[in-house]
Design a protein around this motif. Structure first.
Motif, short mmCIF file in Angstrom:
data_model
loop_
_atom_site.label_atom_id
_atom_site.label_comp_id
_atom_site.label_asym_id
_atom_site.label_seq_id
_atom_site.Cartn_x
_atom_site.Cartn_y
_atom_site.Cartn_z
N GLN A 1 -3.80 -6.38 2.72
CA GLN A 1 -2.42 -6.87 2.67
C GLN A 1 -1.50 -5.98 3.50
OE1 GLN A 1 -2.05 -9.71 1.59
NE2 GLN A 1 -3.51 -10.08 -0.07
N SER A 2 -0.56 -6.60 4.19
CA SER A 2 0.40 -5.86 5.01
C SER A 2 1.44 -5.19 4.12
CB SER A 2 1.11 -6.81 5.98
OG SER A 2 1.97 -7.70 5.25
N ARG A 3 2.12 -4.20 4.67
CA ARG A 3 3.18 -3.53 3.92
C ARG A 3 4.29 -4.53 3.54
NH1 ARG A 3 5.56 1.71 3.21
NH2 ARG A 3 7.70 1.37 2.55
N HIS A 4 4.63 -5.41 4.46
CA HIS A 4 5.68 -6.40 4.18
C HIS A 4 5.29 -7.27 2.99
CE1 HIS A 4 8.84 -9.34 4.80
NE2 HIS A 4 7.93 -10.31 4.88
N CYS A 5 4.03 -7.68 2.95
CA CYS A 5 3.55 -8.49 1.84
C CYS A 5 3.66 -7.73 0.53
CB CYS A 5 2.10 -8.90 2.10
SG CYS A 5 1.32 -9.70 0.70
N ILE A 6 3.27 -6.44 0.52
CA ILE A 6 3.33 -5.63 -0.69
C ILE A 6 4.78 -5.48 -1.16
CG2 ILE A 6 2.92 -3.31 -1.62
CD1 ILE A 6 0.43 -3.21 0.24
N GLU A 7 5.70 -5.27 -0.22
CA GLU A 7 7.12 -5.19 -0.58
C GLU A 7 7.58 -6.47 -1.25
OE1 GLU A 7 8.98 -4.34 3.13
OE2 GLU A 7 8.72 -2.16 2.96
N GLU A 8 7.16 -7.62 -0.71
CA GLU A 8 7.55 -8.91 -1.29
C GLU A 8 6.99 -9.06 -2.71
OE1 GLU A 8 8.46 -12.11 2.16
OE2 GLU A 8 6.38 -11.95 1.53
N VAL A 9 5.75 -8.63 -2.91
CA VAL A 9 5.12 -8.73 -4.22
C VAL A 9 5.85 -7.84 -5.23
CG1 VAL A 9 3.02 -8.20 -5.53
CG2 VAL A 9 2.85 -9.37 -3.33
N ILE A 10 6.19 -6.62 -4.83
CA ILE A 10 6.91 -5.70 -5.72
C ILE A 10 8.28 -6.27 -6.08
CG2 ILE A 10 8.01 -3.42 -5.85
CD1 ILE A 10 5.59 -2.36 -4.22
N HIS A 11 8.97 -6.82 -5.09
CA HIS A 11 10.28 -7.42 -5.37
C HIS A 11 10.13 -8.59 -6.35
CE1 HIS A 11 14.37 -8.81 -4.73
NE2 HIS A 11 13.88 -10.04 -4.56
#
Length: 423
Positions: free
Chosen positions: A177-187
Motif C-alpha cells: 500500500q502507498s503512503r497516500h492510501c495509508i493516510e486515507e485509511v487512518i483518516h
C-alpha cells in the motif's frame, strides 16, 4: 522450501539453549554477548523459565528500539509492546478483547477480500461478524476508501463495526500500500471511530522498485496530534516471514497504541492465562529486531545471507509474474511484496458446470485437477474470498529457482490442456 537459516539467529538461539557453548571458540563474540544479555533477563538465566506474560523486558526494549529506528526516530514505548506466539496469536488476542454485544450490537470486523483465513477463522471462533471489503484487482489490489465506506455503512444495518484490519504487504495478493492510501485509511478510521489492526508481517518483503513499506505507526504519528493521540492501533510482526522464515519458533510481537489503560490492564490479565509466549521464540524475535551491527564480527555474513534471501525472492516474484502472464487465460498482477502469487484464472463454462455436478467451487475443481495431474498443490481463491464470478489460486514463490521454473512450466501445460478440454 530449501531456504537456509540465518546463521547468527541460530547461533544465538543455540547459545541461549545450551549456555555451555559460550566456551566454544567457533561461536562469534557478538552472538555470545547477545545470548548472555537475553539469558540475564530470563528467570534463573534460563530459556526454560516462564517470562512475564508480556514478554522478557530487555527483548521488548529491543523491539521498541527497532520500531523507533524503522520509523525514523518516532519513539516506541516497551510497555506498549507485547511479545506473542507468532503474529497470529497477537491478532487473535486483540480481536478477543474487542468483541462484544449481541445481535445488531455484535462487533463487526472489517477484513480485506481476498484475506488470510486466520481472520475469518478467528472471527468465527469469537462469534463476531465478518464485514468484507474488496481490494481493487484492476488496480493491483489497491485499497479504496470508498469501498471501505460502502462496506461500513452497509454493515451498520446488522452489526456494530468497530475494527478495521489491513494486511500490508498483502497476503494472498502481494500488493504494497502507498503512503497516500495509508493516510486515507487512518483518516477513515479516525472519522468513523474504528480500531485499526495493521498486519505488517511481510514488511521486509518488498520487491518492486516503485514500492516502499510504510508502517501505520509512522504514518499515524506524522499525520499530527489529532490522529496520533486518538486512533487506536495494533500492529504486528513475526519471526516467520521476512528473510528469516523461522515459523516453528513461534515468535512475534504487537505494538498497541492509544489503548485505554483499563483495557490494557485487561489485555495483560487475559494474556496471563496463557502464562507467556515460548521464550525461545522471544529470543528469536530479539535477533530479528537486533541483528548484527556494522562494527560487529557477524555483520558481513549476516548481510550476505539476508540479501541473498531477499534478492532471490525478488527474482522469483518477477519470474512468476512474467510466466503467468504469458499463459492464455491467466492474469497475474505485479508481485510487489510478501511471498505469494494470486493469479486470476479463466475457467470455461463447461468446467464450471462439471464443478457444480461434483458440488465443488470451480476454482477448487481446477486446483484438485492440477494436484491430481501434476502433484502441484495450490490453494483455490475461494479459500480467501474473491469477487463473484472471478476465480484465482494462491501459490507461494518460495521454491528454489530451478524447481519454481519447472513448477510454473507444469502449471502452464496443465492450464492450456484444461482450457482445451473444457472449451
Amino acid at each position: 522450501m530449501g531456504q537456509q537459516p540465518i546463521t547468527f539467529l541460530r547461533q544465538v538461539i543455540a547459545l541461549c539453549t545450551y549456555p555451555e557453548l559460550m566456551d566454544d571458540p567457533s561461536f562469534p563474540l557478538d552472538a555470545k554477548l547477545r545470548a548472555s544479555k537475553i539469558l540475564q533477563s530470563c528467570g534463573g538465566q534460563s530459556l526454560g523459565s516462564y517470562s512475564s506474560s508480556q514478554g522478557v523486558r530487555c527483548i521488548r526494549e529491543n523491539v521498541a528500539q527497532y520500531i523507533m529506528q524503522r520509523d525514523g526516530g518516532i519513539p516506541a514505548d516497551p510497555d506498549n509492546i507485547y511479545l506473542t506466539t507468532g503474529a497470529s496469536d497477537g491478532i487473535a488476542s486483540i480481536l478477543k478483547i474487542l468483541v462484544s454485544g449481541e445481535d445488531k450490537s455484535r462487533t463487526g470486523i472489517m477484513i480485506p477480500i481476498p484475506q488470510y483465513p486466520l481472520y475469518s477463522a478467528a472471527i468465527s471462533e469469537l462469534d463476531a461478524i465478518q464485514v468484507n471489503y474488496y481490494l481493487d484487482e484492476e488496480n493491483c489490489w489497491a485499497l479504496d476508501v470508498n469501498e471501505l465506506r460502502r462496506a461500513l455503512y452497509h454493515a451498520r444495518d446488522y452489526c456494530n463495526p468497530k475494527v478495521l484490519c489491513i494486511i500490508n504487504p498483502g497476503n494472498p495478493t502481494g500488493q504494497v500500500q502507498s503512503r497516500h492510501c495509508i493516510e486515507e485509511v487512518i483518516h477513515f478510521a479516525w472519522e468513523e471511530g474504528l480500531f485499526l489492526l495493521a498486519d505488517e508481517v511481510y514488511q521486509d518483503n518488498v520487491y518492486s522498485d516503485n514500492c516502499k513499506f510504510h508502517s501505520f505507526k509512522k504514518v499515524l504519528c506524522e499525520m499530527g496530534p489529532e490522529y496520533f493521540t486518538n486512533v487506536e492501533l495494533a500492529s504486528f510482526h513475526s519471526t516467520s516471514k521476512g528473510y528469516t522464515g523461522e515459523c516453528g519458533y513461534r515468535g512475534g510481537y504487537m505494538e498497541v497504541v492509544n489503548l485505554h489503560r483499563d483495557i490494557a490492564a485487561q489485555l495483560v490479565k487475559m494474556l496471563s492465562v496463557r502464562l507467556c509466549p515460548p521464550v525461545s521464540g522471544q529470543a528469536a524475535m530479539d535477533v530479528v529486531v537486533n541483528p548484527p551491527k556494522p562494527e560487529e564480527e557477524s555483520y558481513n555474513r549476516f548481510i550476505r545471507e539476508k540479501e541473498a534471501v531477499l534478492s532471490n525472492l525478488a527474482y522469483k516474484a518477477k519470474l512468476t509474474e512474467e510466466i503467468f502472464n504469458q499463459i492464455p487465460g491467466i492474469k497475474c498482477n505485479s508481485l510487489q511484496g510478501a511471498m505469494y502469487a494470486f493469479p486470476r484464472i479463466f475457467i470455461p463454462d463447461k468446467a464450471v458446470q462439471r464443478a457444480k455436478e461434483l458440488r465443488m467451487a470451480p476454482d477448487m475443481f481446477y486446483c484438485m485437477q492440477l494436484l491430481e495431474e501434476t502433484g502441484i498443490c495450490v490453494v483455490p481463491g475461494s479459500g480467501f474470498g474473491q469477487k463473484e464470478g472471478t476465480y484465482h489460486f494462491r501459490m507461494t514463490i518460495l521454491p528454489a529457482v530451478e524447481k519454481l521454473k519447472t513448477l510454473l512450466q507444469k502449471v502452464k501445460e496443465f492450464h492450456i490442456k484444461f482450457i482445451d478440454e473444457y472449451s
